[in-house]
Design an enzyme around this catalytic site. Structure first.
Site, PDB file in Angstrom:
ATOM      1  N   PRO A   1       0.824  -1.216   0.000  1.00 31.88           N
ATOM      2  CA  PRO A   1       0.000   0.000   0.000  1.00 31.88           C
ATOM      3  C   PRO A   1       0.853   1.260   0.000  1.00 31.88           C
ATOM      4  CG  PRO A   1      -0.005  -1.047   2.171  1.00 31.88           C
ATOM      5  CD  PRO A   1       0.741  -1.969   1.259  1.00 31.88           C
ATOM      6  N   ASP A   2       0.326   2.355  -0.567  1.00 31.65           N
ATOM      7  CA  ASP A   2       1.042   3.628  -0.419  1.00 31.65           C
ATOM      8  C   ASP A   2       0.692   4.203   0.953  1.00 31.65           C
ATOM      9  OD1 ASP A   2      -1.438   4.778  -0.702  1.00 31.65           O
ATOM     10  OD2 ASP A   2      -1.019   5.816  -2.578  1.00 31.65           O
ATOM     11  N   PHE A   3       1.059   5.450   1.204  1.00 35.67           N
ATOM     12  CA  PHE A   3       0.839   6.000   2.542  1.00 35.67           C
ATOM     13  C   PHE A   3      -0.466   6.778   2.647  1.00 35.67           C
ATOM     14  CE2 PHE A   3       5.291   5.195   2.115  1.00 35.67           C
ATOM     15  CZ  PHE A   3       5.624   4.641   3.338  1.00 35.67           C
ATOM     16  N   ARG A   4      -0.716   7.622   1.616  1.00 35.81           N
ATOM     17  CA  ARG A   4      -1.768   8.635   1.801  1.00 35.81           C
ATOM     18  C   ARG A   4      -3.028   8.442   0.967  1.00 35.81           C
ATOM     19  NH1 ARG A   4       3.138  10.616   2.431  1.00 35.81           N
ATOM     20  NH2 ARG A   4       3.571  11.583   4.454  1.00 35.81           N
TER      21      ARG A   4
ATOM     22  N   ASN B   1      11.049   5.140  -1.576  1.00 30.06           N
ATOM     23  CA  ASN B   1      10.564   3.821  -1.168  1.00 30.06           C
ATOM     24  C   ASN B   1      11.626   3.022  -0.418  1.00 30.06           C
ATOM     25  OD1 ASN B   1       8.320   4.663  -2.454  1.00 30.06           O
ATOM     26  ND2 ASN B   1       8.571   3.367  -4.266  1.00 30.06           N
TER      27      ASN B   1
ATOM     28  N   ASP C   1      11.254  -0.401  -0.124  1.00 23.95           N
ATOM     29  CA  ASP C   1      10.983  -1.809  -0.423  1.00 23.95           C
ATOM     30  C   ASP C   1      12.073  -2.508  -1.230  1.00 23.95           C
ATOM     31  OD1 ASP C   1      10.531  -0.772  -3.023  1.00 23.95           O
ATOM     32  OD2 ASP C   1       8.372  -0.611  -2.678  1.00 23.95           O
TER      33      ASP C   1
ATOM     34  N   HIS D   1      14.884   7.951   1.658  1.00 22.20           N
ATOM     35  CA  HIS D   1      14.364   7.635   2.992  1.00 22.20           C
ATOM     36  C   HIS D   1      14.942   6.318   3.508  1.00 22.20           C
ATOM     37  CE1 HIS D   1      10.681  10.463   2.179  1.00 22.20           C
ATOM     38  NE2 HIS D   1      11.822  11.107   2.342  1.00 22.20           N
TER      39      HIS D   1
HETATM   40  P1  OAD Z   1       2.051   8.849  -0.762  1.00 23.48           P
HETATM   41  O1  OAD Z   1       1.160   7.767  -0.278  1.00 23.48           O
HETATM   42  O2  OAD Z   1       2.062  10.116  -0.004  1.00 23.48           O
HETATM   43  O3  OAD Z   1       1.681   9.208  -2.270  1.00 23.48           O
HETATM   44  C1  OAD Z   1       1.501   8.220  -3.256  1.00 23.48           C
HETATM   45  C2  OAD Z   1       1.070   8.898  -4.549  1.00 23.48           C
HETATM   46  O4  OAD Z   1       1.009   7.923  -5.560  1.00 23.48           O
HETATM   47  C3  OAD Z   1      -0.312   9.546  -4.482  1.00 23.48           C
HETATM   48  O5  OAD Z   1      -0.296  10.760  -5.186  1.00 23.48           O
HETATM   49  C4  OAD Z   1      -1.217   8.508  -5.177  1.00 23.48           C
HETATM   50  O6  OAD Z   1      -2.307   9.118  -5.820  1.00 23.48           O
HETATM   51  C5  OAD Z   1      -0.262   7.946  -6.184  1.00 23.48           C
HETATM   52  N1  OAD Z   1      -0.547   6.555  -6.572  1.00 23.48           N
HETATM   53  C6  OAD Z   1      -0.919   5.515  -5.806  1.00 23.48           C
HETATM   54  N2  OAD Z   1      -1.005   4.379  -6.523  1.00 23.48           N
HETATM   55  C7  OAD Z   1      -0.676   4.719  -7.796  1.00 23.48           C
HETATM   56  C8  OAD Z   1      -0.573   4.000  -9.019  1.00 23.48           C
HETATM   57  N3  OAD Z   1      -0.803   2.689  -9.087  1.00 23.48           N
HETATM   58  N4  OAD Z   1      -0.198   4.663 -10.121  1.00 23.48           N
HETATM   59  C9  OAD Z   1       0.057   5.998 -10.075  1.00 23.48           C
HETATM   60  N5  OAD Z   1      -0.019   6.724  -8.955  1.00 23.48           N
HETATM   61  C10 OAD Z   1      -0.369   6.099  -7.825  1.00 23.48           C
HETATM   62  O7  OAD Z   1       3.492   8.213  -0.898  1.00 23.48           O
HETATM   63  P2  OAD Z   1       4.896   8.961  -1.012  1.00 23.48           P
HETATM   64  O8  OAD Z   1       4.767  10.202  -1.806  1.00 23.48           O
HETATM   65  O9  OAD Z   1       5.877   7.971  -1.448  1.00 23.48           O
HETATM   66  O10 OAD Z   1       8.169   8.457   4.512  1.00 23.48           O
HETATM   67  O11 OAD Z   1       5.164   9.351   0.495  1.00 23.48           O
HETATM   68  C11 OAD Z   1       6.345  10.002   0.859  1.00 23.48           C
HETATM   69  C12 OAD Z   1       6.811   9.596   2.227  1.00 23.48           C
HETATM   70  O12 OAD Z   1       5.754   9.702   3.172  1.00 23.48           O
HETATM   71  C13 OAD Z   1       7.222   8.146   2.328  1.00 23.48           C
HETATM   72  O13 OAD Z   1       8.514   7.900   1.886  1.00 23.48           O
HETATM   73  C14 OAD Z   1       7.065   7.872   3.797  1.00 23.48           C
HETATM   74  C15 OAD Z   1       5.797   8.602   4.086  1.00 23.48           C
HETATM   75  O14 OAD Z   1       5.673   9.078   5.378  1.00 23.48           O
HETATM   76  C16 OAD Z   1       8.872   7.711   5.399  1.00 23.48           C
HETATM   77  O15 OAD Z   1       8.666   6.557   5.567  1.00 23.48           O
HETATM   78  C17 OAD Z   1       9.940   8.454   6.104  1.00 23.48           C
END
Ligand code: OAD
Length: 370
Positions: free
Chosen positions: A53-56, A127, A129, A146
């Site tokens: 999963p992503d974060f936000r 990332n 991972d 990170h």
């Molecule tokens: P976020 O979860 O903040 O953002 C993910 C982005 O990817 C969002 O804009 C989603 O819309 C988009 N997205 C998700 N799935 C997708 C897909 N299949 N294709 C295209 N876009 C997609 O994740 P990050 O930006 O990586 O920090 O978050 C940054 C940091 O916040 C991470 O490294 C982590 C977190 O706190 C630490 O762990 C220190």
């Protein structure tokens, strides 16, 4: 830097370097200008199709699903002060996120293909991972802004903790402690940058690279966490930037040569590869990351007979023993020579040194010294 306008560029404004704000125009630019210095910036969105999963993201993101960890606030799971008091939520999550369970996505393979084509200047990833490495991007081309799960150490004395032990502890869902034992009982943490910790030195060392890029590709990130989020604004004003993401983020789309491919990354990179004429290569490279294919390839390797393997083992052991005998003989000869010199200068009896150099006793009877 960092405070450029984020309002979308007026549709009527023509691009400065590209023939159009389309992926086909970017492909044409790459070919015509023989672009070699591409900087890629990525986030969790490039790994979601791998099952991480992503974060936000509102419903599927990690932060929306941490209730079970009973955290005071979602980001506490990556907060160093919180971790010191309660490392369990992080290790529960680490058990799920630990590398080895997931296959790289076709987007990871696209970055690997850029490298194979000699066009990747640097990949900046947020990332943890390690999927870029698994897809074949070499470590020296990656800035893990990170950190990652690749290494780990004690948070108190910074003693490194062995990889195999870490894997074992994470599999058992146990919290690892410093291997120095009683002298340090510090908690061990993967070298992931937590909130409240500094970014790795490699991030700062490579921070000038976006300004040298002749193309930037930003994928799968919400660009909310600084200082990473400011990287796209370090790309020169007249350098094309491509965003491949579900939504528009940061200031992307505000410059005349910004190209937005809004949608999922895997579809976006396939479209990009089509425009470049690289689609077959991309799919082939991605197929190589398929564990079923790896297993098939392994099974198709000519099977050695048990006897052949035993013979090889015996031959290797014999060589190792020969080598160490030779080494000991040589070391023995050198020490003998040095002592002989010393004896000449001090007139001391070398046998008096036999408690320091026990092999001297063996030399007397000319026995090999192992
Ligand atoms: P976020 O979860 O903040 O953002 C993910 C982005 O990817 C969002 O804009 C989603 O819309 C988009 N997205 C998700 N799935 C997708 C897909 N299949 N294709 C295209 N876009 C997609 O994740 P990050 O930006 O990586 O920090 O978050 C940054 C940091 O916040 C991470 O490294 C982590 C977190 O706190 C630490 O762990 C220190």
């Amino acid at each position: 830097m960092g405070n450029e306008s984020s309002s979308p560029v007026d549709e009527a404004t023509p691009p400065a370097r590209l023939h159009g704000r389309t992926v086909e125009a970017v492909a044409q630019y790459i070919k015509e200008k023989e672009v070699k210095n591409i900087v890629v910036m990525t986030g969790a969105g490039i790994s979601t199709s791998a099952g991480i999963p992503d974060f936000r993201s509102p419903e599927t993101g990690l932060y929306a699903n941490l209730a079970r960890l009973k955290l005071p606030y979602a980001e506490a799971v990556f907060d160093i002060s919180y971790f010191r008091n309660n490392p369990y939520p992080f290790y529960t999550l680490a058990h799920e996120l630990y590398p080895g369970r997931y296959r790289p996505t076709v987007t990871h393979s696209f970055i690997s293909l850029l490298h194979k084509k000699g066009k990747l200047l640097k990949l900046f990833t947020q990332n943890i991972d390690c999927l870029e490495r698994e897809a074949g991007v070499p470590a020296d081309k990656i800035v893990e802004a990170h950190g990652s799960f690749a290494t780990q150490r004690c948070i108190e004395c910074h003693t490194e903790y062995p990889d195999d032990l870490m894997k074992e502890m994470i599999n058992k869902k146990e919290v690892p402690h410093c291997i120095r034992g009683k002298s340090c009982k510090g908690l061990v943490k993967p070298d992931i940058v937590f909130f409240g910790e500094a970014l790795p030195e490699s991030f700062h060392r490579n921070r000038s690279l976006p300004a040298r890029a002749d193309l930037a590709i930003i994928m799968g990130t919400s660009l909310t966490v600084q200082p990473f989020a400011s990287l796209p604004s370090l790309v020169r004003e007249d350098t094309p930037r491509v965003l491949i993401n579900l939504e528009r983020v940061g200031s992307l789309g505000s410059r005349p040569d910004d190209v937005l491919l809004l949608g999922d990354c895997d579809t976006g990179v396939r479209k990009f590869a089509d425009a470049l004429g690289w689609r077959d290569e991309l799919e082939e490279l991605w197929e190589n990351t398929n564990p079923d294919k790896r297993e098939r390839d392994r099974q198709e390797e000519p099977l050695k007979t048990r006897q052949e393997r035993l013979d090889e083992e015996v031959e290797k052991l014999t060589k190792d023993i020969d080598a160490s005998l030779k080494l000991s003989g040589e070391a023995n000869r050198r020490i003998k020579e040095e002592l002989h010199l010393e004896q000449q200068t001090t007139s001391a009896d070398t046998t008096n040194l036999s408690h320091v150099y026990p092999h001297l006793r063996a030399n007397k009877s000319d026995k090999p010294c192992l």
